[in-house]
Design a protein around this motif. Structure first.
Motif, PDB file in Angstrom:
ATOM      1  N   THR A 166       0.735  -1.298  -0.397  1.00  0.00           N
ATOM      2  CA  THR A 166      -0.007  -0.590   0.035  1.00  0.00           C
ATOM      3  C   THR A 166       0.601   1.442  -0.336  1.00  0.00           C
ATOM      4  O   THR A 166       2.011   1.240   0.344  1.00  0.00           O
ATOM      5  CB  THR A 166      -0.529   0.092   1.340  1.00  0.00           C
ATOM      6  N   ASN A 194      -7.483   0.416   5.568  1.00  0.00           N
ATOM      7  CA  ASN A 194      -7.257   0.961   4.350  1.00  0.00           C
ATOM      8  C   ASN A 194      -8.192   0.515   3.734  1.00  0.00           C
ATOM      9  O   ASN A 194      -8.836  -0.642   3.678  1.00  0.00           O
ATOM     10  CB  ASN A 194      -5.948   1.088   3.785  1.00  0.00           C
ATOM     11  N   ASP A 209      -1.196  -1.482  -4.233  1.00  0.00           N
ATOM     12  CA  ASP A 209      -1.527  -0.156  -3.948  1.00  0.00           C
ATOM     13  C   ASP A 209      -0.304   0.149  -5.195  1.00  0.00           C
ATOM     14  O   ASP A 209       0.305   0.574  -4.876  1.00  0.00           O
ATOM     15  CB  ASP A 209      -1.608   0.554  -3.148  1.00  0.00           C
ATOM     16  N   GLU A 238      -5.273   5.894  -2.487  1.00  0.00           N
ATOM     17  CA  GLU A 238      -6.352   4.196  -2.975  1.00  0.00           C
ATOM     18  C   GLU A 238      -7.076   4.494  -4.004  1.00  0.00           C
ATOM     19  O   GLU A 238      -7.775   3.862  -4.221  1.00  0.00           O
ATOM     20  CB  GLU A 238      -6.785   3.737  -1.549  1.00  0.00           C
TER      21      GLU A 238
END
Length: 107
Positions: A7, A16, A38, A56
């Motif tokens: 991420t 998240n 990500d 994101e």
């Protein structure tokens, strides 16, 4: 089961987008392998990123599951998109999917 999350800026967040995606996919497809990456940082400045602060928005997903057996590629992708509909409706801009059955994926 193998699960990898890569991420961006919110990697320390309790809940998240990658974590929510992982939970949904694991619950419904019981994958033997699940990799969620990500890659939003690669799209900074693109139209899908304007006005977004969480970063994101773009993900690569590799999922290996017996649940895909008997499905063609389009049906597999539709299933993943359906499972992640809430994320797509709340800011997930792009999703790259690799979906395989265990017999299609090398050990």
């Amino acid at each position: 089961m193998s699960s990898v999350e890569k991420t961006g800026s919110d990697s320390g967040a309790i809940e998240n987008r990658a974590s929510r995606m992982r939970e949904k996919l694991q619950k419904e497809l019981e994958p033997v392998e699940l990799v969620i990456e990500d890659v939003s940082y690669q799209h900074a400045g693109h139209a899908g990123m304007k006005g977004r602060t969480d970063g994101e928005t773009h993900f690569n997903v590799k999922i290996v599951s017996k649940g895909f057996e008997g499905m063609n590629l389009v049906k597999r992708h539709r299933l993943v998109y359906d499972l992640l509909r809430e994320e797509l409706d709340s800011g997930l801009h792009a999703l790259s999917i690799v979906s395989k059955t265990p017999s299609e994926s090398p050990p």
